[in-house]
Scaffold this active site. Structure first.
Site, mmCIF file in Angstrom:
data_model
loop_
_atom_site.group_PDB
_atom_site.id
_atom_site.type_symbol
_atom_site.label_atom_id
_atom_site.label_comp_id
_atom_site.label_asym_id
_atom_site.label_seq_id
_atom_site.Cartn_x
_atom_site.Cartn_y
_atom_site.Cartn_z
ATOM 1 C CE LYS A 14 -3.862 -1.874 2.637
ATOM 2 N NZ LYS A 14 -3.599 -2.516 3.924
ATOM 3 N NE ARG A 90 1.729 0.144 10.270
ATOM 4 C CZ ARG A 90 0.455 0.272 10.512
ATOM 5 N NH1 ARG A 90 -0.371 0.486 9.527
ATOM 6 N NH2 ARG A 90 -0.004 0.191 11.724
ATOM 7 C CG LEU A 209 -11.256 2.243 20.864
ATOM 8 C CD1 LEU A 209 -12.598 2.639 21.477
ATOM 9 C CD2 LEU A 209 -10.548 1.226 21.744
ATOM 10 C CG ASN A 211 -10.758 -4.630 11.678
ATOM 11 O OD1 ASN A 211 -11.822 -5.090 12.089
ATOM 12 N ND2 ASN A 211 -10.560 -4.271 10.429
ATOM 13 C CG ASP A 283 -18.072 -3.660 10.615
ATOM 14 O OD1 ASP A 283 -18.755 -2.821 11.248
ATOM 15 O OD2 ASP A 283 -17.358 -3.359 9.650
ATOM 16 C CG PHE A 284 -17.462 -2.611 16.964
ATOM 17 C CD1 PHE A 284 -16.405 -3.419 16.571
ATOM 18 C CD2 PHE A 284 -17.686 -2.435 18.326
ATOM 19 C CE1 PHE A 284 -15.580 -4.041 17.501
ATOM 20 C CE2 PHE A 284 -16.861 -3.048 19.271
ATOM 21 C CZ PHE A 284 -15.816 -3.849 18.854
ATOM 22 N NE ARG A 285 -19.061 -0.309 9.748
ATOM 23 C CZ ARG A 285 -18.119 0.007 8.878
ATOM 24 N NH1 ARG A 285 -18.255 1.091 8.127
ATOM 25 N NH2 ARG A 285 -17.055 -0.740 8.720
ATOM 26 C CD GLU A 385 -1.980 3.511 12.162
ATOM 27 O OE1 GLU A 385 -3.076 3.206 11.673
ATOM 28 O OE2 GLU A 385 -1.284 2.720 12.808
HETATM 29 P P1 ADP Z 1 -7.873 -1.351 11.154
HETATM 30 O O1 ADP Z 1 -7.432 -1.840 12.497
HETATM 31 O O2 ADP Z 1 -8.092 -2.440 10.173
HETATM 32 O O3 ADP Z 1 -7.073 -0.166 10.641
HETATM 33 P P2 ADP Z 1 -10.016 0.566 11.431
HETATM 34 O O4 ADP Z 1 -9.353 1.530 12.340
HETATM 35 O O5 ADP Z 1 -10.303 0.985 10.035
HETATM 36 O O6 ADP Z 1 -9.328 -0.836 11.451
HETATM 37 O O7 ADP Z 1 -11.397 0.152 12.120
HETATM 38 C C1 ADP Z 1 -12.228 -0.786 11.526
HETATM 39 C C2 ADP Z 1 -13.430 -1.026 12.406
HETATM 40 O O8 ADP Z 1 -14.044 0.231 12.715
HETATM 41 C C3 ADP Z 1 -14.503 -1.830 11.701
HETATM 42 O O9 ADP Z 1 -14.352 -3.172 11.968
HETATM 43 C C4 ADP Z 1 -15.764 -1.296 12.302
HETATM 44 O O10 ADP Z 1 -16.106 -2.143 13.373
HETATM 45 C C5 ADP Z 1 -15.432 0.045 12.856
HETATM 46 N N1 ADP Z 1 -16.120 1.129 12.133
HETATM 47 C C6 ADP Z 1 -15.732 1.771 11.037
HETATM 48 N N2 ADP Z 1 -16.644 2.705 10.670
HETATM 49 C C7 ADP Z 1 -17.633 2.629 11.569
HETATM 50 C C8 ADP Z 1 -18.877 3.298 11.742
HETATM 51 N N3 ADP Z 1 -19.270 4.240 10.917
HETATM 52 N N4 ADP Z 1 -19.628 2.933 12.789
HETATM 53 C C9 ADP Z 1 -19.232 1.965 13.621
HETATM 54 N N5 ADP Z 1 -18.087 1.295 13.512
HETATM 55 C C10 ADP Z 1 -17.306 1.610 12.505
#
Ligand code: ADP
Length: 399
Positions: A14, A90, A209, A211, A283-285, A385
C-alpha cells in the site's frame, strides 16, 4: 518535499505519495497479489482511479510499477522519481532496539531481520519492501523505517516485564512491546496541540479502537504503558482476537479439543473476539444492528468491549497517578458515539464529565466531547498513520 509512504505485506504494497509541505496526498493506491498475478490500483488526487493487471512476480516489480504510475504522462503526479525525497516504510517490529524511526542502513536491516521471529508475518515483507525501493529508486534516496513498536520503548521494566522465569524471557526476548505506536504517538501529540496544552506536561490515555484495538498511557510525552504485549493479541477483546484471557485456558483447550499450537493460535487470533462471542460479525456496525434486533450475544460483545476498555482507562489513570486527557481514535473510536459514551460512563468519580450533545453523532472529526467544566478532557482525534510516517520521515531527512 515529496515523501512516499509504503506499507508492505507479504503479497501487497500500500502506498501514498505526500507533499509534506501542504500535507496533501498526491496519489495513493495498492499493489496487490504480488507473486500471484498482480493488480495495481492507483488513484491520483482529483483524477480517476486507474487499475493495471500487468504481472507482478515480485515486490521489486511492484515498486517499479508504482513509480511508473507516479511519473506516467497521463495520470502521473510528478515529473521524475528523483522528486521523491525519501521513502517512509511502516515496519512492524523493531524489538528493543529502536525507540524512534531511523534512516535505514545495514545495521537497521540486520535488526529488522533479527526481529523476524517477533513479527513473522510482517517483518520479512517490510524488509523486502525496503530492498525493493533501494534497488529501484535513484541511489542515495533515503529509506526510513517507522516501527509500530518504537513509541512504546519508553515503558519502564515494571510495565513491560512478564512474570515468567527471567532466563526464559531473556532467551526469547519475551516482554511487552506494544503496537499501533505510530498512531498513539501521532494522536497523543496532536491532541496536545489541538487543546493548546504542553505535550511534555500532560497525562493522556490514547484509545485506538479499530479492527485491532490498543490503549496507551502517555505521561509527559512518553509512553509508560500499553495494552498490547509480545504480540497484538493482548489487551481488550477485538474484532477476532481474544484480548487478555486467563492463560491457563490455552493448555486447557489444547488438551480438551486436541489442538496443535498453530490451531490454538488461529483460534485466539482469528476466531475469537467480538466475532467469536457474537457469532455475528467482527464489524461493530453489524453488532450494533444485531443488538437492535434483539441479539443478546451481540449485545454482550458490545458490553464487554466497553467494560474492558473502561477498566483499562481506569488502570492507566492509576498507573499515571492521574489523567488530563482521554482521546479516542481509529475506526470505532472515530465513528461510534455509543462506544465512546459507554467507555466513559460512570467515570465522574475520576473527573470525567461527558458531554452527550458534543458526542452524539460526531464522526471522524477532531472535537472535545467532555463538558467545559470536566477535569479530564475527552476528545476525538482521527488518526492518520500514513501522514505520521511521512512526517517522521521528513523530520529525519531534514536532520
Ligand atoms: P484497522 O485496524 O483495520 O485499521 P479501522 O481503524 O479501520 O481498522 O477500524 C475498523 C473497524 O471500525 C470496523 O471493523 C468497524 O467495526 C469500525 N467502524 C468503522 N466505521 C464505523 C462506523 N461508521 N460505525 C461503527 N463502527 C465503525
Amino acid at each position: 518535499m515529496k515523501i512516499l509512504v509504503i506499507n508492505c505485506g507479504s503479497s501487497s504494497a500500500k502506498f501514498q505519495l505526500f507533499d509534506i509541505d501542504t500535507g496533501d496526498v498526491l496519489a495513493k493506491g495498492n499493489a496487490e497479489r504480488i507473486g500471484i498475478d498482480g493488480k495495481l490500483t492507483y488513484k491520483p488526487a482529483g483524477k480517476d482511479e486507474f487499475v493495471s493487471t500487468e504481472p507482478m512476480p515480485d515486490h521489486k516489480v511492484a515498486v517499479k510499477m508504482i513509480l511508473d504510475a507516479l511519473v506516467d504522462k497521463d495520470h502521473g503526479v510528478i515529473a521524475d522519481v528523483s522528486e521523491i525525497a525519501a521513502v517512509g516504510h511502516r515496519v512492524l517490529h523493531g524489538g528493543e532496539y529502536y525507540s524512534d524511526s531511523v534512516i535505514v542502513d545495514d545495521d537497521v536491516k540486520a535488526v529488522i531481520k533479527k526481529c523476524f521471529p517477533l513479527g513473522p508475518l510482517h517483518n520479512p515483507a517490510n524488509l523486502i519492501g525496503i530492498e525493493a525501493c533501494e534497488s529501484v529508486l535513484p541511489a542515495g534516496t533515503p529509506q526510513v523505517a517507522v516501527f509500530d513498536t518504537a513509541f512504546h520503548m519508553t515503558m519502564p521494566p515494571k510495565a513491560y516485564t512478564y512474570a515468567l522465569p527471567y532466563e526464559l524471557s531473556e532467551k526469547y526476548s519475551i516482554r511487552r512491546y506494544g503496537f499501533h505506536g505510530t498512531s498513539h504517538r501521532y494522536v497523543s501529540k496532536r491532541v496536545a496541540e489541538f487543546l493548546g496544552r504542553d505535550y511534555n506536561s500532560i497525562k493522556t490515555i490514547t484509545c485506538h479502537l479499530g479492527n485491532g484495538s490498543s490503549f496507551a498511557a502517555v505521561k509527559n510525552g512518553k509512553c509508560v504503558d500499553t495494552s498490547m504485549g509480545l504480540t497484538p493479541l493482548a489487551g481488550i477483546c477485538m474484532g477476532t482476537r481474544t484480548g487478555d484471557i486467563d492463560p491457563a485456558i490455552v493448555p486447557f483447550l489444547m488438551k480438551n479439543e486436541n489442538l496443535t499450537p498453530d490451531e490454538m493460535d488461529t483460534l485466539l487470533n482469528k476466531k475469537s473476539g467480538v466475532q467469536g462471542l457474537s457469532g455475528v460479525s467482527s464489524d461493530f456496525r453489524d453488532l450494533e444492528k444485531a443488538k437492535n434486533e434483539g441479539n443478546e450475544r451481540a449485545a454482550l460483545a458490545l458490553e464487554m468491549f466497553a467494560y474492558q476498555g473502561k477498566k483499562i482507562i481506569g488502570s492507566y489513570a492509576a498507573a499515571m497517578e492521574g489523567v488530563d486527557v482521554i482521546v479516542f481514535t481509529a475506526g470505532i473510536g472515530e465513528n461510534t458515539d455509543k462506544m465512546r459514551k459507554a467507555m466513559c460512563e460512570g467515570l465522574e468519580f475520576m473527573g470525567v464529565e461527558f458531554d452527550d450533545a458534543a458526542n452524539d453523532g460526531l464522526r471522524g472529526k477532531e472535537a472535545i466531547i467532555s463538558k467545559p467544566s470536566s477535569k479530564v478532557t475527552v476528545c476525538v482525534i482521527p488518526t492518520n498513520e500514513e501522514l505520521a510516517i511521512a512526517q517522521e520521515t521528513e523530520a529525519l531527512v531534514r536532520k
